[in-house]
Each structure stands twice: as structure tokens, then as C-alpha cells.
Design a protein around this motif. Structure first.
Motif, PDB file in Angstrom:
ATOM      1  N   ASN A 111       0.831  -1.208   0.000  1.00 42.13           N
ATOM      2  CA  ASN A 111       0.000   0.000   0.000  1.00 42.13           C
ATOM      3  C   ASN A 111       0.869   1.264   0.000  1.00 42.13           C
ATOM      4  OD1 ASN A 111      -2.642  -0.705  -0.370  1.00 42.13           O
ATOM      5  ND2 ASN A 111      -3.148  -0.767   1.806  1.00 42.13           N
ATOM      6  N   LYS A 112       1.900   1.243  -0.822  1.00 45.64           N
ATOM      7  CA  LYS A 112       2.752   2.415  -0.989  1.00 45.64           C
ATOM      8  C   LYS A 112       2.845   2.755  -2.468  1.00 45.64           C
ATOM      9  CE  LYS A 112       5.492   1.528   3.155  1.00 45.64           C
ATOM     10  NZ  LYS A 112       6.842   1.320   3.728  1.00 45.64           N
ATOM     11  N   VAL A 113       3.048   4.029  -2.756  1.00 53.87           N
ATOM     12  CA  VAL A 113       3.175   4.488  -4.133  1.00 53.87           C
ATOM     13  C   VAL A 113       4.655   4.570  -4.500  1.00 53.87           C
ATOM     14  CG1 VAL A 113       2.788   6.404  -5.727  1.00 53.87           C
ATOM     15  CG2 VAL A 113       0.980   5.731  -4.144  1.00 53.87           C
ATOM     16  N   ASP A 153       4.635   6.328   1.474  1.00 56.86           N
ATOM     17  CA  ASP A 153       3.617   5.705   2.324  1.00 56.86           C
ATOM     18  C   ASP A 153       2.349   6.545   2.265  1.00 56.86           C
ATOM     19  OD1 ASP A 153       2.021   4.978   4.665  1.00 56.86           O
ATOM     20  OD2 ASP A 153       3.763   3.854   5.331  1.00 56.86           O
ATOM     21  N   ILE A 154       1.260   5.973   1.758  1.00 51.96           N
ATOM     22  CA  ILE A 154       0.036   6.757   1.553  1.00 51.96           C
ATOM     23  C   ILE A 154      -0.679   7.078   2.857  1.00 51.96           C
ATOM     24  CG2 ILE A 154      -0.294   5.916  -0.788  1.00 51.96           C
ATOM     25  CD1 ILE A 154      -2.370   3.960   0.249  1.00 51.96           C
ATOM     26  N   ALA A 155      -0.313   6.395   3.951  1.00 53.63           N
ATOM     27  CA  ALA A 155      -0.937   6.666   5.241  1.00 53.63           C
ATOM     28  C   ALA A 155      -0.174   7.710   6.035  1.00 53.63           C
ATOM     29  CB  ALA A 155      -1.056   5.374   6.053  1.00 53.63           C
ATOM     30  N   TYR A 196      12.732  -5.133 -12.509  1.00 57.25           N
ATOM     31  CA  TYR A 196      11.780  -5.817 -11.642  1.00 57.25           C
ATOM     32  C   TYR A 196      11.952  -5.291 -10.219  1.00 57.25           C
ATOM     33  CZ  TYR A 196      11.423  -9.105 -15.509  1.00 57.25           C
ATOM     34  OH  TYR A 196      11.239  -9.669 -16.744  1.00 57.25           O
ATOM     35  N   LEU A 197      10.874  -4.867  -9.604  1.00 58.21           N
ATOM     36  CA  LEU A 197      10.921  -4.431  -8.214  1.00 58.21           C
ATOM     37  C   LEU A 197      10.005  -5.331  -7.413  1.00 58.21           C
ATOM     38  CD1 LEU A 197      11.773  -2.477  -5.978  1.00 58.21           C
ATOM     39  CD2 LEU A 197       9.782  -1.088  -6.561  1.00 58.21           C
ATOM     40  N   GLU A 198      10.601  -6.132  -6.538  1.00 55.91           N
ATOM     41  CA  GLU A 198       9.814  -6.978  -5.655  1.00 55.91           C
ATOM     42  C   GLU A 198       9.536  -6.197  -4.381  1.00 55.91           C
ATOM     43  OE1 GLU A 198      11.879 -10.610  -5.090  1.00 55.91           O
ATOM     44  OE2 GLU A 198      11.807 -11.161  -7.201  1.00 55.91           O
ATOM     45  N   THR A 199       8.333  -6.357  -3.825  1.00 53.77           N
ATOM     46  CA  THR A 199       7.960  -5.575  -2.658  1.00 53.77           C
ATOM     47  C   THR A 199       8.156  -6.410  -1.415  1.00 53.77           C
ATOM     48  OG1 THR A 199       5.688  -6.207  -3.168  1.00 53.77           O
ATOM     49  CG2 THR A 199       6.433  -4.067  -3.890  1.00 53.77           C
ATOM     50  N   CYS A 200       9.023  -6.728  -0.683  1.00 49.35           N
ATOM     51  CA  CYS A 200       9.482  -7.444   0.536  1.00 49.35           C
ATOM     52  C   CYS A 200       8.583  -8.278   1.102  1.00 49.35           C
ATOM     53  CB  CYS A 200      10.064  -6.573   1.545  1.00 49.35           C
ATOM     54  SG  CYS A 200      11.073  -5.205   1.038  1.00 49.35           S
TER      55      CYS A 200
END
Length: 593
Positions: A111-113, A153-155, A196-200
């Protein structure tokens, strides 16, 4: 710890002369224009001029949008709505995004841009963590220790620096089936790269296919397309695409083509003012569509385009209609050339809409509330379309536009002609060349970027923009909050297959819910850059029933039918919304495959 983009080599997507060492000269503006180092379509206008200079120069042939047929102009178009009708609101959520958001995409698992611009500037407003630098020159040992990509971080608006090793300037991208970024092209060393960007090579458009693969279309001096190979592999060939050669003109006007996957599995590809349907299995053009009158819609005469929401039913017909909307651009073929001479033509004020699944499709045109070039067009969870950002004059390019268009507009696809557009609350921040927008799970729109300068410049007529805003559409007005449903997270699916019946539950302040007042929509996050929202898609699902729980009257169960195939909904992650009387819930993530 910085996150690293993994790279491999594929065929070139664009060609630009290699001259990175010259970009940081103090006289770069004069040098590049005088010597035409980057060619006729990569010039810089003086960023330190007067943003109001267009008012002092009379342009005799500045016709903007030529008169439309009477059928396209209702006698009393209503762009303002009712006097007390909500018009949305803006909030500033960050004063420093670290990098200017030339490219943006929402990543589902975190949930991040993801935001990034270009490594060629070698400088941003955030450094990599200590000890992390990019080696630029093995001989001299020159390093670049600045960050050129962040996770926003959108929050909380916190930013996480990412390490980027190849230049992403004017690149394209999308999400894999597993929700990871697949980015393609860029500048110089980045032109031949898949990341390629993998998100952890730039100015091309990337579209997802029914099987979850990707096609990359176009690029500078690249009249071709190719399919992205799996990680660790290289492409054997690209496919020559004569359509791109035919749609190129003196100012090009066919870069970043609009590409939409139709519900029949064909690809709608639009460049300049023309479009075709391409079968990605046979690699044959199956249909040439009529030209869209009025002007030029592709970069640098940059318009906007969306595939309108796809309406499904619990039992679908064999043919599921698909419509495309194209808005804005420039009526002048030479808008770029003239802008280099400080002549800024009025942008187009019209839209074209076409049902691409018809046997004999026809464009139907209508008028927007204001001219717009370089704008973004985002599909809202309700199925309406938001138009924002950009300018009223000129075209894309380095200082080649004037008169920021600060007023968003909303488009209601199902309304009658003359009542489809509404002007909304204006922003105070110009979002010009290299701005971007992202639809968020809470129904707001994240708006960032804008850099029409050679590097990070803050004393220009349109400074490099690092502020980040969120726009709340009218459905988030406090007067509407009572209608807002709340999805019960553990009663919503996380994974669905095709053509399956599934259930989800939501809470509502309303004790009685009518099926006709409920929609369930699935939104595919888009990769937005240069006025193009790649792979953006909204599906309005078919509903079998909406039932209120007898023991808990504020709890309601929806029985919905998932999309029938990857042609309608390519595999991957979607935001799942429940919409009650035009007000969307906060989304939950669902994966379809």
C-alpha cells in the motif's frame, strides 16, 4: 536498506544521442538549443521566462478546438452542476517527496506508491542511505549518492529511498500477476532495460495481456512492439509495426500511444489521431478504426485516454462491450515546433468516445469544461472518470506549455450528453510536464510531480514540484459519509478465479439495502506517466443478490460473479470496492488468476 531494481537487457525501445556529461553545464539551456544536441524534439525552452508571456503575443491561427457538429453540443451544457453540489477538496500531504514523481504506481502488497524520475539529473532532494552510491565512471570514480526513486507511504507520507541503477527517464511499466513492478525502457543505458521491483526506451507504452504477460509498443524511432521476456531472458526480436510509422509526423505526435486491452482479447492502439485493433496472438491488425477528428492526441500533443468501465452481468453475453474515451491534445500538428518559438496554441477542448467492440465503430465527440493538454485521466471506484493536471496551452516538453489547468473535471459516462462533465474544486499547484496521479484504496487521488526543467530547479516559472496532494472527489464530501459502506475484511475474498460466484460482507448505516443501489467494482492500479495511465481498468461486476443478515440488520452479504476471463480482467491484483448510492468503501485487495 535500499531496495534494488533488478535489470536485464532487451532490444532498444528508443534511440537518443549520448550526451549525459553535458547536462550539468551552467549554460545547458543555450547549449542544447543552439547545438541541437538532443534533436529537434528534445529542446529546452527558457525555464526562467514569464509564465504570462503568451498573453502578449497574438496568434492569428490559434483556433483551439474547431466547431463540432451540432449533435455534439447540447443547447444548454451544464458544467457547474447544482449550486450546493459537492465539488471535492484538496489536502497537502507532503512538502517533499524526495524525487519529482515523473512516474507513479500503487504497489498492492505494501500500500505504498512507487515514484521515480530520472538518474540523468544526478541530484534530487533525498540521498541514498549512508554507504550506498551509484558508480558513474570507473576511471574517475565519480559517484551518484542521490536517490532517484522512493516508496511513498500513503498513510503517513513517509518515504523510503530505493537504489536505481539504470536511467528510467520516459519509461513505462505495470504490475505482474504477483503484484510486483515490471518497468521497461528509459534513456541511454536504461533504454534496453527491463526492471523488476519486488515488494518485501522511453515514450513507449506497456500493456498487460490476457495471460498476464506484457507488450511494449513504440518508442522514439521505434516503429515496433515487443513482448517482455521472463526475468533473466532477452528478446530474440521485435515486431515491425507500420501503423506507428504512418502515424508519425514532423513533430512525431505518436509517442506514448494509448494501448487498451479490449474485452475480445485484441489490443486497441491509438497514436496521433488514428487507431487499430491488434491481435496479440497472430500479430495481425484485425481492424482499422476511423480517424478521430479534431487534432492530435499523442505525445508531444499529449491528450488523455481511458478504457471506460466494463459492465458485467451475472450471466454475460458472448460479446462484452468495450468503449474508449480520448480527450484533449492539440489541434495543431506543429504545436511542439511552434512552442519552441514561444507560440503556445490553445489545447483541444473535445473528447472522442468509441465502442471498439462494434463491427462498425464510430467516434462520438463532446466538449469538456476547458482545454487540456498533458492531463491525467483516472477512473474512480464509482465508474466515473476524473480529469486533472496539465495545461490549457502548448504541448508536452521542456517549458513548452503555459496556463496551468488547475480545475479538475469529472465525467459521468452514463449521463446524458450535456450533463456528463462537472467542473470541480481547483488546486493551487500547477501540475505541468512530468506530473502523475494515482487512485488510492480510500477513494482519494494522490497527485504529485511536475518538472518542466533540466534538473531540480526552484526559481523557474514552473518550479520542480515536490509537494504531494490528495484530492477527495465529491463522493467523500462529509454530507455523503452516511452512505459509505465498510467491507468486513475477513469476509471478503483475497483470491478469486474466473467466472466464479463469491461472497463478501459489508456494514452500512442503512438498515435496508436495495440491490439496484449497490455496485462491486474491481480497479487495476495504473502506471502513470506523461499523461498515460497504463493498464488502468475498472470492472463493474455482475451481482446475483444482496441480502441483509436477519440477526444483524447493519450487515449485508453480496453474491457477485467474478470476471469471465483474462480478456476482461488480466490476472493480477485489483482493488475491490463496494459502492452504495454512489459512495465507495475503502477497498480491499483481491488477486484474480
Amino acid at each position: 536498506m535500499a531496495i534494488v531494481f533488478k535489470s536485464l537487457v532487451i532490444l532498444p525501445l528508443l534511440f537518443v544521442a549520448s550526451c549525459a556529461q553535458l547536462w550539468l553545464r551552467p549554460d545547458a539551456f543555450e547549449f542544447f538549443n543552439l547545438h541541437k544536441i538532443l534533436g529537434p524534439h528534445e529542446l529546452f525552452n527558457d525555464p526562467f521566462g514569464d509564465a504570462q508571456d503568451y498573453r502578449r503575443k497574438r496568434i492569428d491561427n490559434d483556433f483551439g478546438t474547431e466547431p463540432l457538429p451540432k449533435s455534439a453540443i447540447p443547447s444548454l451544457p451544464n458544467f457547474l452542476g447544482l449550486p450546493n453540489e459537492p465539488k471535492g477538496s484538496w489536502e497537502l500531504v507532503s512538502v517533499n517527496s524526495g524525487v519529482s514523481a515523473m512516474h507513479s504506481i500503487l504497489l498492492p502488497k505494501v500500500n505504498k506508491v512507487l515514484m521515480y524520475d530520472a538518474t540523468i539529473w544526478k541530484k534530487s532532494e533525498i540521498r541514498l542511505p549512508a554507504g550506498h552510491c551509484r558508480l558513474l565512471n570507473k576511471t574517475t570514480g565519480e559517484n551518484d549518492c542521490y536517490c532517484h526513486s522512493v516508496l511513498f507511504d500513503i498513510a503517513t507520507s513517509a518515504i523510503t529511498p530505493l537504489e536505481l541503477h539504470t536511467d528510467t527517464w520516459c519509461s513505462s511499466g505495470g504490475l505482474s500477476v504477483d503484484g510486483n513492478l515490471v518497468g521497461t525502457g528509459g534513456f541511454q543505458g536504461g533504454a534496453k532495460t527491463v526492471r523488476y521491483l519486488e515488494t518485501c526506451q522511453g515514450y513507449s507504452t506497456q500493456a498487460e495481456l490476457p495471460d498476464g504477460g506484457f507488450i511494449v509498443v513504440g518508442g522514439r524511432d521505434a516503429f515496433s512492439y515487443e513482448y517482455i521476456p521472463r526475468e533473466g531472458r532477452s528478446n530474440a526480436k521485435s515486431f515491425f509495426f507500420d501503423f506507428l510509422r504512418k502515424t508519425s509526423d514532423k513533430d512525431e505526435n505518436n509517442l506514448y500511444p494509448f494501448v487498451h486491452l479490449s474485452t475480445d482479447g485484441n489490443l486497441f492502439i491509438f497514436a496521433n489521431d488514428r487507431s487499430v485493433l491488434l491481435n496479440p496472438k497472430s500479430n495481425q491488425v484485425v481492424r482499422e478504426l476511423p480517424a478521430l477528428p479534431g487534432g492530435h492526441r499523442s505525445y508531444p500533443a499529449t491528450g488523455m485516454s481511458v478504457l471506460l468501465p466494463i459492465k458485467l452481468h451475472s450471466k454475460n453475453n458472448e460479446v462484452i462491450p468495450a468503449e474508449v474515451l480520448v480527450c484533449g491534445g492539440s489541434g495543431h500538428r506543429d504545436a511542439y515546433t511552434q512552442a519552441s518559438k514561444d507560440i503556445f496554441y490553445t489545447a483541444l477542448e473535445d473528447c472522442g468516445r468509441i465502442r471498439i467492440t462494434d463491427e462498425k465503430p464510430v467516434w462520438k465527440r463532446e466538449i469538456m469544461p476547458s482545454p487540456r493538454v498533458m492531463g491525467d485521466m483516472m477512473i474512480l471506484p464509482t465508474g466515473d472518470v476524473l480529469l486533472l493536471n496539465g495545461a490549457k496551452r502548448g504541448c508536452s516538453g521542456w517549458g513548452f506549455a503555459r496556463e496551468p489547468n488547475l480545475i479538475p473535471a469529472i465525467y459521468h459516462p452514463k449521463a446524458r450528453l450535456g450533463n456528463r462533465f462537472r467542473a470541480l474544486q481547483a488546486s493551487t499547484i500547477p501540475r505541468m510536464y512530468h506530473s502523475s496521479s494515482v487512485v488510492l484504496p480510500d477513494g482519494k487521488i494522490l497527485v504529485a510531480g511536475s518538472n518542466t526543467n533540466n534538473g531540480y530547479v526552484y526559481n523557474a516559472m514552473f518550479p520542480t514540484e515536490l509537494r504531494v496532494e490528495k484530492f477527495s472527489p465529491p463522493y467523500l464530501d462529509p454530507s455523503m459519509i452516511g452512505h459509505r459502506p465498510v467491507i468486513i475484511a475477513d469476509r471478503a475474498p483475497k483470491l478469486i478465479g474466473y467466472n466464479n460466484l463469491f461472497r463478501l460482507q459489508f456494514r452500512s448505516a442503512a438498515l435496508k439495502i436495495e440491490k439496484k443501489d449497490i455496485k462491486v467494482t474491481m480497479y487495476a492500479p495504473s502506471f502513470t506517466t506523461h499523461g498515460v495511465a497504463m493498464n488502468q481498468r475498472l470492472i463493474d461486476l455482475g451481482l446475483e443478490d444482496v441480502v441483509t443478515e436477519m440477526a444483524f440488520p447493519w450487515i449485508h452479504t453480496i453474491k457477485a460473479v467474478s470476471p469471465p476471463s483474462g480478456k476482461v480482467a488480466p490476472p493480477g491484483y485489483y482493488m475491490l470496492f463496494v459502492v452504495h448510492q454512489g459512495v465507495p468503501s475503502v477497498a480491499t485487495w483481491v488477486q484474480i488468476k
